[in-house]
Design a protein around this motif. Sequence first.
Motif, PDB file in Angstrom:
ATOM      1  N   SER A  53       0.833  -1.215   0.000  1.00 45.96           N
ATOM      2  CA  SER A  53       0.000   0.000   0.000  1.00 45.96           C
ATOM      3  C   SER A  53       0.864   1.260   0.000  1.00 45.96           C
ATOM      4  O   SER A  53       0.549   2.244  -0.677  1.00 45.96           O
ATOM      5  CB  SER A  53      -0.908   0.021   1.238  1.00 45.96           C
ATOM      6  OG  SER A  53      -1.787  -1.063   1.221  1.00 45.96           O
ATOM      7  N   LEU A  54       1.951   1.198   0.761  1.00 42.59           N
ATOM      8  CA  LEU A  54       2.837   2.373   0.838  1.00 42.59           C
ATOM      9  C   LEU A  54       3.446   2.697  -0.531  1.00 42.59           C
ATOM     10  O   LEU A  54       3.609   3.861  -0.895  1.00 42.59           O
ATOM     11  CB  LEU A  54       3.968   2.125   1.848  1.00 42.59           C
ATOM     12  CG  LEU A  54       3.637   2.272   3.342  1.00 42.59           C
ATOM     13  CD1 LEU A  54       4.843   1.860   4.192  1.00 42.59           C
ATOM     14  CD2 LEU A  54       3.240   3.702   3.680  1.00 42.59           C
ATOM     15  N   MET A  55       3.770   1.634  -1.269  1.00 45.53           N
ATOM     16  CA  MET A  55       4.401   1.829  -2.574  1.00 45.53           C
ATOM     17  C   MET A  55       3.486   2.579  -3.536  1.00 45.53           C
ATOM     18  O   MET A  55       3.950   3.202  -4.491  1.00 45.53           O
ATOM     19  CB  MET A  55       4.773   0.471  -3.189  1.00 45.53           C
ATOM     20  CG  MET A  55       5.792  -0.305  -2.389  1.00 45.53           C
ATOM     21  SD  MET A  55       7.396   0.438  -2.417  1.00 45.53           S
ATOM     22  CE  MET A  55       8.063  -0.301  -3.876  1.00 45.53           C
ATOM     23  N   GLN A  56       2.180   2.483  -3.278  1.00 40.84           N
ATOM     24  CA  GLN A  56       1.233   3.154  -4.172  1.00 40.84           C
ATOM     25  C   GLN A  56       1.071   4.638  -3.861  1.00 40.84           C
ATOM     26  O   GLN A  56       0.453   5.374  -4.626  1.00 40.84           O
ATOM     27  CB  GLN A  56      -0.139   2.445  -4.092  1.00 40.84           C
ATOM     28  CG  GLN A  56      -0.111   1.066  -4.739  1.00 40.84           C
ATOM     29  CD  GLN A  56      -1.315   0.225  -4.351  1.00 40.84           C
ATOM     30  OE1 GLN A  56      -2.313   0.753  -3.857  1.00 40.84           O
ATOM     31  NE2 GLN A  56      -1.221  -1.079  -4.562  1.00 40.84           N
ATOM     32  N   LEU A  57       1.580   5.061  -2.717  1.00 43.68           N
ATOM     33  CA  LEU A  57       1.473   6.485  -2.349  1.00 43.68           C
ATOM     34  C   LEU A  57       2.352   7.304  -3.282  1.00 43.68           C
ATOM     35  O   LEU A  57       3.478   6.910  -3.598  1.00 43.68           O
ATOM     36  CB  LEU A  57       1.913   6.714  -0.899  1.00 43.68           C
ATOM     37  CG  LEU A  57       1.061   6.068   0.174  1.00 43.68           C
ATOM     38  CD1 LEU A  57       1.704   6.289   1.541  1.00 43.68           C
ATOM     39  CD2 LEU A  57      -0.349   6.646   0.171  1.00 43.68           C
ATOM     40  N   VAL A  95      -0.863   5.023   9.530  1.00 48.08           N
ATOM     41  CA  VAL A  95      -1.949   4.641  10.436  1.00 48.08           C
ATOM     42  C   VAL A  95      -3.176   4.197   9.621  1.00 48.08           C
ATOM     43  O   VAL A  95      -3.806   3.174   9.908  1.00 48.08           O
ATOM     44  CB  VAL A  95      -2.308   5.832  11.371  1.00 48.08           C
ATOM     45  CG1 VAL A  95      -3.573   5.532  12.174  1.00 48.08           C
ATOM     46  CG2 VAL A  95      -1.153   6.131  12.316  1.00 48.08           C
ATOM     47  N   ARG A  96      -3.487   4.980   8.586  1.00 51.94           N
ATOM     48  CA  ARG A  96      -4.658   4.651   7.747  1.00 51.94           C
ATOM     49  C   ARG A  96      -4.500   3.256   7.115  1.00 51.94           C
ATOM     50  O   ARG A  96      -5.397   2.420   7.189  1.00 51.94           O
ATOM     51  CB  ARG A  96      -4.817   5.710   6.654  1.00 51.94           C
ATOM     52  CG  ARG A  96      -6.038   5.518   5.762  1.00 51.94           C
ATOM     53  CD  ARG A  96      -6.054   6.526   4.623  1.00 51.94           C
ATOM     54  NE  ARG A  96      -4.923   6.413   3.723  1.00 51.94           N
ATOM     55  CZ  ARG A  96      -4.781   5.462   2.790  1.00 51.94           C
ATOM     56  NH1 ARG A  96      -5.705   4.526   2.634  1.00 51.94           N
ATOM     57  NH2 ARG A  96      -3.712   5.427   2.007  1.00 51.94           N
ATOM     58  N   ILE A  97      -3.324   3.020   6.525  1.00 52.67           N
ATOM     59  CA  ILE A  97      -3.073   1.726   5.849  1.00 52.67           C
ATOM     60  C   ILE A  97      -3.141   0.584   6.854  1.00 52.67           C
ATOM     61  O   ILE A  97      -3.725  -0.482   6.590  1.00 52.67           O
ATOM     62  CB  ILE A  97      -1.689   1.769   5.151  1.00 52.67           C
ATOM     63  CG1 ILE A  97      -1.744   2.717   3.959  1.00 52.67           C
ATOM     64  CG2 ILE A  97      -1.242   0.380   4.720  1.00 52.67           C
ATOM     65  CD1 ILE A  97      -0.380   3.073   3.397  1.00 52.67           C
ATOM     66  N   SER A  98      -2.571   0.797   7.990  1.00 54.47           N
ATOM     67  CA  SER A  98      -2.567  -0.242   9.024  1.00 54.47           C
ATOM     68  C   SER A  98      -3.992  -0.598   9.441  1.00 54.47           C
ATOM     69  O   SER A  98      -4.334  -1.779   9.580  1.00 54.47           O
ATOM     70  CB  SER A  98      -1.758   0.265  10.215  1.00 54.47           C
ATOM     71  OG  SER A  98      -1.946  -0.562  11.321  1.00 54.47           O
ATOM     72  N   VAL A  99      -4.831   0.400   9.616  1.00 60.39           N
ATOM     73  CA  VAL A  99      -6.217   0.145  10.053  1.00 60.39           C
ATOM     74  C   VAL A  99      -6.997  -0.518   8.932  1.00 60.39           C
ATOM     75  O   VAL A  99      -7.701  -1.522   9.143  1.00 60.39           O
ATOM     76  CB  VAL A  99      -6.894   1.480  10.481  1.00 60.39           C
ATOM     77  CG1 VAL A  99      -8.391   1.269  10.727  1.00 60.39           C
ATOM     78  CG2 VAL A  99      -6.218   2.039  11.727  1.00 60.39           C
TER      79      VAL A  99
END
Lengths: 314, 327
Positions: A247-251, A285-289
């Motif tokens: 998910s982070l890679m898509q930021l 935090v958003r991705i984790s949740v």
Amino acid sequence: MSIIHLNEVSKRYGEVVALSRLNMHVREAAITGFVGPNGAGKSTTIRMITGLARPDSGEVRVFDANPYDSITVHERFGFVSEHDDLYPWAKVRDSIKMLARLNVPRLSNLDEKISESLQAVGMAKYADRKVSALSKGMRQRTRIAASLVHSPRLLILDEPLKGLDPLGRRTIMNLLLKLNQDDKVTILISSHVLEELEQLVDRITLIHRGQTVAEGSPEGIRKLVFSYPHEILFTSRPNDMKKITSSLMQLDGIIRSLELSEGKQEFMDCRVITLQPELFFDELVRISVENKASIVHVDAISESVEKLFDYLVG
Amino acid sequence: MNESQSSDDAYVRKFGFREFSGIRQNRVYRVFSVGWFNLIETIRRSGFTKVLLIFMFLNLLIQDAVTVLITLLLPPEFMPITLNQYFQGVYVESVLGMVSLLNRIGDPLLEFFSFVSIISGGTSFMWLLLVAILGGGLIADDRLHKTTEAYFSRISRIEYLVGKLLSLIIFSTVVVTVPAIIQYILLAWSLEVDIIANIWLLFWAIGFTLIAVLVVSTLTLAISSLTTRRTVATMSLLIIGIVTSALPSAFGFLYNPDSPLLLIDFIGAIALLGAVLLGYDTIKLNYQNLSLYNGVGLEAGMIVAVVALVFVISLLILFNVLFRRDN
């Protein structure tokens, strides 16, 4: 108009270069913060300004005089050094009185002025105590009181908030603000903690390895601080880490680099470099949740002042 | 918000800043402030020092009383000298004895009976002990606690140095010079000699004791500036003073009183300087005659040179510590 000028000032102690062509100006009636990591040259600079040390080269001017050669300029400033420099066996009032006698004006009511200064820093009720019976914070306030007795136009404080509890810190900061706002006292205050001075100062000078690396308003310096690449480390279980990193890679534009490695036991570490740390933490935090992925540890490993200064110096 | 917190805030609001206007106290005032504060605080901080001070003044009283008593019990008509010579001899011995530690300097006037310097010898021990205790920490403590910065941001280094010296000089004057003056009056009064006719002797005593006080104080301060531990400075001065004073006796110089090696005892050398200042050709050192101008062995010039050397070296140490380094 500037009260303090340092022009291309250099100082060596043996092989150690303490200051290297340092330039600095302190404006009249302003509170100037002097920030740098330990060993940056803050105290050496202040020793030059207060006439305690002589520069190897360059020029130091305080009230348009050379403070090392002209002792008369010393009566115009108050100085609180970084050292706990009161005699432990002497009483608070006696210590202040002795120091005050060295630079108070003639015919002044010394006892009254000492009482006022002690009241100003909240130490009036401890006037007859021995210095050795005071806490570190109280000794610090006593030293500030000693620097105020002769009502100086310029106050120079070397790490004055170090070792103070929140109440003592607030008392001193209120007092400095009052002196500056009501009486236009120019204040130069040093610290190695940037956040400590942001609420207090009009301008900040950043120093590192004996050189001025930045100078400006607290807002400008704050922007500068957040513009450098922050290094953040977080730890998670392998499955969770996979979800989070994908998910982070898509930021877009937040992450400059990302590196995975084996962590302790069954965990994995992820080292991220970002130019927008606040946004990154929000997204993390958003991705984790959203992914129901747990993060067991987060560490902003480049938050230290030293890392920032290394970056600024290049 | 607790009571302490609210009262602190009130103090902040009440504080009224009044800009500096006027002329700063003069240099003498500043120097005296440093000297007086350091003297009083050093005495105040130690119970042992207070006890020693009481012993010191008791010793001075006993010294004066015994000297006067013995001179009265031994009428000078039994000696081959005049009453005035007897007074001069007794007084010179007493004053020299107050500085000379172990090696006794006798006045040639009292050729067959020299005793007074033994009585006043206790003062020299007590004086050295107290100067070492009081002076050992004068600069060492400042270097330990970094108090030098508090001074140097307010006054010049010369003012600091003179102020510190002054604290020892004030003390030493009270325990050496003032008793010398009192003893002059007491002796002259008890022997019924002309005080005015012998006034030169009083001026000599004042001048000599002040020279001794200045040299010993400067040396003490120099030793104090070399360390950050007051006990190291105190013990160093005491050991150096007593050991060097004992060396001439220990190595048999006692049987060769004309040896320049006697000047190893630099405190004794200060006492010998007192005799030189009086213009004596010959003195009695440890009960043996010693000629100061015969071109052999110990000479007056050597005595002056040693005292000057101790003083100059002490000053150089102080200037090196306080001026050459940025501290």
